[in-house]
Design a protein around this motif. Structure first.
Motif, PDB file in Angstrom:
ATOM      1  N   UNK A 181       0.807  -1.219   0.000  1.00 53.42           N
ATOM      2  CA  UNK A 181       0.000   0.000   0.000  1.00 53.42           C
ATOM      3  C   UNK A 181       0.841   1.271   0.000  1.00 53.42           C
ATOM      4  N   UNK A 182       2.063   1.196   0.511  1.00 53.20           N
ATOM      5  CA  UNK A 182       2.821   2.430   0.775  1.00 53.20           C
ATOM      6  C   UNK A 182       4.084   2.603  -0.058  1.00 53.20           C
ATOM      7  N   UNK A 183       4.700   1.512  -0.500  1.00 54.59           N
ATOM      8  CA  UNK A 183       6.011   1.610  -1.155  1.00 54.59           C
ATOM      9  C   UNK A 183       5.883   2.103  -2.594  1.00 54.59           C
ATOM     10  N   UNK A 190      12.303  -3.931  -5.027  1.00 50.35           N
ATOM     11  CA  UNK A 190      13.428  -4.310  -4.153  1.00 50.35           C
ATOM     12  C   UNK A 190      12.974  -5.244  -3.040  1.00 50.35           C
ATOM     13  N   UNK A 191      11.791  -4.964  -2.483  1.00 50.27           N
ATOM     14  CA  UNK A 191      11.280  -5.799  -1.395  1.00 50.27           C
ATOM     15  C   UNK A 191      10.942  -7.204  -1.892  1.00 50.27           C
TER      16      UNK A 191
END
Length: 425
Positions: A181-183, A190-191
């Motif tokens: 929701x935020x990245x 990357x995550x």
């Protein structure tokens, strides 16, 4: 429904809300006997019932109207590169949660990002019911890929997917959901790379296959009942889905024919001076019936068709959840058998068995709570969908009836005028 037994062997009443009497305060008992090892020590084959057990750490919060996170999926955009064409959707999040750095976020996500999120949720919470995503490929005969209807249908399904997660007391607190929701796009990419590697996923797959081959020795009755319920539910929902899609297709064909039918009367009226008004009246009635049929098709496309297909996918999701629960129990049973029969390294094995025992208990408790939540949500959705469809059917037929009644009244009035004129003459 009658009170006779269903094909699954349960009273029909079981499929109308009373099938499972599950008490979340009672721990599930997987095995019925304690076993004494050869050295005189004992290991309980039943799940612990102490207040400190993992079951009590995995409680579902009561459903509350006071939600603290809201998600919207909108504003689809098409992207064309040298290698592919894809759609991204804007995901807007508003929240009052303290663990978020801001109260509002806006990111863009493509379909494969939603797939990643679903996979991560299922990996992290294997016995919670994660709402299904729309299929990668569209239903045959419904819409063409990447046209406006397809994009809007998918947007609605993705929106529902995120809203269901946001409403869930456990899934909504998942770290991967927060990142989704935020990245920003590069941060999410990357995550993703930090997730389980290929070898780890292959290992999980191998263990799952091995567990399915061994099979569960002593599946609790609650989960036997769940499996039979889902099998029956899947069969019936699948039949409704197929028939509804066939009706939808036939109604579209009927509408196409109706659109060609009306102009024929208009053309005919040009060569029949005495029948001009009645023929044009029929053409006008057909035109209004076309409009009513278009509205009916739109209602089916927006509500009933996706609702039924959604719960066909839900049944497949729950079957997968039940398999994962069985795999967890099978792993525990296998390790437990080794502990009972092995002399060396008993203490190390005993620790592993206790961890697996807690894992089984946690999985059972999670699935029990989520099963009740899912059933309640499903029944509410299906009831609302059927009530809406019934009302729209009434509206549709009343509109068509009113059109033809108006035509008959007009024709009868004209005939009365003609008769009166004939008598006077």
């Amino acid at each position: 429904m009658s009170s006779n037994l269903t094909a699954a062997g349960f009273p029909t009443q079981a499929l109308t809300g009373e099938m499972l009497e599950l008490d979340e305060d009672d721990d599930l008992e997987v095995f019925s006997k304690d076993v004494t090892l050869t050295d005189g020590s004992s290991v309980s084959a039943s799940l612990p019932t102490s207040p400190s057990s993992m079951t009590n750490q995995y409680r579902f919060e009561e459903e509350s109207d006071a939600r603290d996170i809201f998600v919207t999926v909108d504003n689809p955009e098409s992207h064309v590169t040298a290698l592919e064409t894809f759609i991204t959707y804007r995901v807007v999040t508003k929240t009052t949660r303290s663990d978020f750095d801001s109260c509002e976020y806006e990111v863009r996500r493509r379909y494969q990002d939603f797939l990643w999120l679903r996979d991560r949720l299922e990996e992290t919470h294997p016995t919670l019911i994660v709402h299904p995503l729309p299929e990668k490929f569209v239903m045959k005969g419904m819409v063409e890929r990447f046209n406006n209807d397809f994009i809007e249908t998918r947007r609605k399904a993705l929106h529902k997917f995120l809203c269901r997660i946001a409403e869930h007391s456990i899934l909504s607190c998942n770290a991967d959901f927060k990142i989704f929701l935020t990245a920003q796009a590069w941060e999410l990419t990357s995550h993703k790379k930090q997730g389980p590697g290929l070898l780890s996923r292959m290992g999980d797959t191998v263990r799952a296959v091995a567990a399915s081959v061994r099979g569960v020795k002593n599946r609790p009755e609650e989960f036997v009942a769940m499996q039979e319920y889902v099998d029956t539910f899947s069969q019936r929902m699948g039949s409704l889905d197929k028939v509804t899609q066939r009706i939808f297709k036939e109604m579209k064909e009927y509408l196409d024919d109706l659109k060609q039918y009306g102009p024929t009367y208009v053309l005919w009226s040009g060569s029949e001076e005495e029948l001009v008004e009645p023929l044009k009246g029929v053409a006008g009635c057909i035109d209004k019936c076309c409009q009513a049929t278009e509205e009916q098709l739109s209602q089916m496309s927006d509500n009933l068709v996706p609702l039924l297909h959604e719960y066909v996918l839900c049944s497949d999701t729950i079957k997968a959840v039940l398999r994962r629960r069985d795999n967890i129990q099978t792993e525990y049973e296998a390790k437990y058998d080794i502990l009972v029969n092995k002399q060396a390294d008993r203490e190390a094995l005993k620790g592993e068995v206790e961890k697996l025992e807690d894992k089984v208990e946690c999985a059972n408790s999670a699935l029990k709570g989520d099963w009740e939540r899912w059933q309640s949500k499903m029944r509410g959705d299906v009831k609302a969908g059927f009530v809406s469809t019934a009302q729209k059917n009434i509206d549709y037929h009343e509109k068509c009836l009113a059109v033809w009644e108006s035509f008959l009244t007009s024709v009868n009035a004209d005939q009365s005028v003609e008769k009166s004129a004939g008598l006077n003459s």
